[in-house]
Design an enzyme around this catalytic site. Structure first.
Site, PDB file in Angstrom:
ATOM      1  CB  CYS A 111      67.420  -6.733  22.883  1.00 17.59           C
ATOM      2  SG  CYS A 111      67.534  -8.467  23.266  1.00 17.59           S
ATOM      3  CB  CYS A 118      72.977 -19.890  22.792  1.00 20.18           C
ATOM      4  SG  CYS A 118      73.122 -20.162  24.579  1.00 20.18           S
ATOM      5  CB  CYS A 122      66.808 -23.063  26.609  1.00 20.56           C
ATOM      6  SG  CYS A 122      68.037 -22.573  27.841  1.00 20.56           S
ATOM      7  CB  CYS A 125      65.708 -20.493  23.540  1.00 15.73           C
ATOM      8  SG  CYS A 125      66.810 -19.203  22.902  1.00 15.73           S
ATOM      9  CB  CYS A 339      62.384 -12.683  24.895  1.00 14.46           C
ATOM     10  SG  CYS A 339      63.000 -11.258  25.710  1.00 14.46           S
TER      11      CYS A 339
HETATM   12  N1  SAH Z   1      71.201 -16.688  27.615  1.00 12.54           N
HETATM   13  C1  SAH Z   1      70.697 -15.697  28.498  1.00 12.54           C
HETATM   14  C2  SAH Z   1      70.361 -14.398  27.815  1.00 12.54           C
HETATM   15  C3  SAH Z   1      69.716 -14.463  26.457  1.00 12.54           C
HETATM   16  S1  SAH Z   1      68.112 -15.200  26.424  1.00 12.54           S
HETATM   17  C4  SAH Z   1      69.494 -16.225  29.244  1.00 12.54           C
HETATM   18  O1  SAH Z   1      69.007 -17.299  28.918  1.00 12.54           O
HETATM   19  O2  SAH Z   1      69.084 -15.565  30.196  1.00 12.54           O
HETATM   20  C5  SAH Z   1      67.140 -13.824  27.007  1.00 12.54           C
HETATM   21  C6  SAH Z   1      65.790 -14.162  27.564  1.00 12.54           C
HETATM   22  O3  SAH Z   1      64.912 -14.647  26.547  1.00 12.54           O
HETATM   23  C7  SAH Z   1      65.867 -15.243  28.621  1.00 12.54           C
HETATM   24  O4  SAH Z   1      65.147 -14.916  29.777  1.00 12.54           O
HETATM   25  C8  SAH Z   1      65.242 -16.395  27.889  1.00 12.54           C
HETATM   26  O5  SAH Z   1      64.773 -17.320  28.762  1.00 12.54           O
HETATM   27  C9  SAH Z   1      64.172 -15.698  27.094  1.00 12.54           C
HETATM   28  N2  SAH Z   1      63.559 -16.561  26.074  1.00 12.54           N
HETATM   29  C10 SAH Z   1      64.137 -17.554  25.395  1.00 12.54           C
HETATM   30  N3  SAH Z   1      63.245 -18.155  24.573  1.00 12.54           N
HETATM   31  C11 SAH Z   1      62.067 -17.504  24.735  1.00 12.54           C
HETATM   32  C12 SAH Z   1      60.773 -17.630  24.146  1.00 12.54           C
HETATM   33  N4  SAH Z   1      60.514 -18.556  23.230  1.00 12.54           N
HETATM   34  N5  SAH Z   1      59.820 -16.777  24.559  1.00 12.54           N
HETATM   35  C13 SAH Z   1      60.079 -15.795  25.472  1.00 12.54           C
HETATM   36  N6  SAH Z   1      61.275 -15.639  26.046  1.00 12.54           N
HETATM   37  C14 SAH Z   1      62.270 -16.473  25.685  1.00 12.54           C
HETATM   38 FE1  SF4 Z   2      70.973 -19.775  25.323  1.00  7.85          FE
HETATM   39 FE2  SF4 Z   2      68.470 -19.264  24.594  1.00  7.85          FE
HETATM   40 FE3  SF4 Z   2      68.934 -20.713  26.773  1.00  7.85          FE
HETATM   41 FE4  SF4 Z   2      69.488 -18.064  26.798  1.00  7.85          FE
HETATM   42  S1  SF4 Z   2      67.473 -19.017  26.588  1.00  7.85           S
HETATM   43  S2  SF4 Z   2      70.770 -19.761  27.555  1.00  7.85           S
HETATM   44  S3  SF4 Z   2      70.137 -17.806  24.647  1.00  7.85           S
HETATM   45  S4  SF4 Z   2      69.473 -21.295  24.658  1.00  7.85           S
END
Ligand code: SAH
Ligand code: SF4
Length: 347
Positions: A111, A118, A122, A125, A339
Site C-alpha cells: 500500500c 492529503c 475527510c 481519515c 486503511c
Molecule cells: N485518497 C484516496 C486514496 C487513499 S485513502 C482515497 O480516498 O480513495 C485509501 C482508502 O482508505 C480510502 O478508501 C479511504 O476512504 C480509506 N480510509 C480512510 N480512512 C479510513 C478509516 N478510518 N478506516 C478505514 N478506511 C479508511
Molecule cells: Fe485524503 Fe484520506 Fe480522504 Fe483519501 S480518505 S482523500 S487520503 S483525506
C-alpha cells in the site's frame, strides 16, 4: 498541486519519457541507455550511478550531477501480529510518508502513499486530519514498492494506492509510478494488479479512462446520499454524486473495466436502510463491485465502526439484488497500519 521537481528530489522526479529526452536530446546518447538506466534503478535497485557498470563513466558523471539519485530511508518499522509491516519512510528533503506491506498466503501487497499528507481532510481519515505536506515524485512512489520487496525478500504481487494522499491530485506522478511498476523492464507487475484509489476527482477519472494500461480503479464512495458525503468528505463536495456516477459510467463504457466502490461502514453515519437504498440505486448500471470496509478507529475521532451484523446485512442485501459485494478484511490494525490510519507520527 505542484509536481515534485528535479530541483528538489533529483532523478526520482523524472518520467520515463523525460529520461529518454534527457539521454537522447540533452546528452546526445544512444536511446538504449534509457532502458539500461531504468533497469538499474527500478529493476536492480541501484542506489548510485556508480553501480551502473555497463554505462560509460562520463555519462554517469553528468547524470549524477544533474539528476542525483536519492533513495528513501526506513526510519521506523512496526510488525503486526498478522505479519503486516508498516514503514515510516524519510524522503530526501525530510518529508515523511508511510507504506504498508501486507503478506497474505503467497502474495505480498504493498500500500503506497502518493503524497505526504492529503489536502482533502475527510473526517474519518487520519491522513486527512493531519493535512498536506507535498506531492511525491513518480520514483518516490515506486521506491516504496521496492523497499517493501527488499524487506520481505519477496516478489510483490499487488500494489494499491491507498496510503497517504489523493493520487488524482498528483495525477502525473501517480500514473507514471503505476507505469514503471507495470513496465517489464522495471518491476513488471501486471496492470490489473495495480489499483488506484480516488475520492472522486472527476476530470482525472476521465483522463484515467484513456490510459492504455488496464490499471484497476477504486472509488471511495462512502455514501450515496449527497448530504452525508459532503459531511464526511468535504474536500470533494464540488464533484457531486450525480456527476461522479456519470463519470464512472463513462469510464466503465470506455474501458470495459469494472470499478470498485469502497464503502466505509460508520456507525449511525452511513449505515441506515436509507443509505443502503441510495447505495443500491447508485450502483445500478455501473458494473461495480462493492467493497464494504469496517471503519478503523483513528485517535480523537468521533466515528465508530458499524457493528459486524450491520455490515453483513449490507453485504447480504447488495448481493441479493445482484451487486457483487465483499467485506474487506483489515490487516495491521494493531500497529495503526490499516486503511486511513496512516499519518506521520514521527516528529
Ligand atoms: N485518497 C484516496 C486514496 C487513499 S485513502 C482515497 O480516498 O480513495 C485509501 C482508502 O482508505 C480510502 O478508501 C479511504 O476512504 C480509506 N480510509 C480512510 N480512512 C479510513 C478509516 N478510518 N478506516 C478505514 N478506511 C479508511
Ligand atoms: Fe485524503 Fe484520506 Fe480522504 Fe483519501 S480518505 S482523500 S487520503 S483525506
Amino acid at each position: 498541486m505542484k509536481r515534485a521537481t528535479v530541483d528538489t528530489i533529483g532523478f526520482k522526479a523524472l518520467t520515463q519519457a523525460e529520461l529518454a529526452e534527457v539521454i537522447t536530446e540533452e546528452l546526445q546518447q544512444p536511446s538504449f541507455r534509457t532502458k539500461q538506466i531504468l533497469q538499474w534503478v527500478y529493476q536492480k535497485g541501484a542506489v548510485s550511478f556508480d553501480d551502473m557498470t555497463n554505462v560509460p563513466a562520463s555519462l554517469r558523471d553528468v547524470l549524477s550531477k544533474q539528476y542525483p539519485l536519492y533513495t528513501p530511508k526506513i526510519i521506523k518499522k512496526q510488525v503486526s501480529l498478522d505479519g503486516t509491516r508498516k514503514y515510516l519512510i524519510e524522503l530526501v528533503d525530510g518529508a515523511h510518508v508511510e507504506t504498508v506491506g501486507i503478506p497474505y498466503k503467497d502474495h505480498l501487497s504493498v500500500c503506497v502513499s502518493s503524497q505526504a499528507g492529503c489536502s482533502l481532510r475527510c473526517a474519518f481519515c487520519a491522513t486527512g486530519q493531519a493535512g498536506y505536506t507535498r506531492n511525491l515524485g513518480c520514483g518516490e512512489i515506486v521506491d516504496q514498492v521496492m523497499l517493501v520487496a527488499r524487506d520481505f525478500e519477496k516478489r510483490v504481487s499487488n500494489v494499491v494506492f491507498m496510503g497517504q494522499g489523493e493520487p488524482f491530485l498528483n495525477y502525473d506522478a501517480s500514473i507514471e509510478a503505476a507505469r514503471i511498476i507495470n513496465e517489464p523492464n522495471c518491476l513488471g507487475i501486471g496492470a490489473r494488479h495495480i489499483t488506484i484509489s480516488t475520492s472522486g476527482i472527476l476530470p482525472q477519472i476521465r483522463r484515467f479512462a484513456s490510459e492504455p494500461q488496464q490499471f484497476t480503479l477504486a472509488i471511495s464512495l462512502h455514501s450515496a446520499i449527497q448530504e452525508t458525503r459532503d459531511e464526511i468528505m468535504p474536500g470533494v463536495k464540488n464533484y457531486t454524486l450525480d456527476r461522479l456516477r456519470d463519470s464512472i459510467i463513462s469510464y466503465a463504457n470506455a474501458t470495459g473495466r469494472r470499478p470498485t466502490f469502497e464503502y466505509l461502514m460508520i456507525n449511525h453515519v452511513n449505515d441506515s436502510n436509507e443509505h443502503l437504498k441510495a447505495l443500491v440505486a447508485f450502483c445500478r448500471g455501473t458494473l461495480c463491485h462493492v467493497n464494504l470496509i469496517p471503519l478503523n478507529p483513528t485517535p480523537k475521532s468521533r466515528f465508530t465502526p458499524s457493528p459486524l451484523e450491520r455490515i453483513k446485512d449490507f453485504e447480504q442485501y447488495l448481493t441479493s439484488v445482484g451487486i457483487e459485494t465483499t467485506i474487506r478484511q483489515s490487516f495491521g490494525a494493531d500497529i495503526d497500519a490499516a486503511c486511513g490510519q496512516l499519518k506521520q507520527k514521527y516528529k
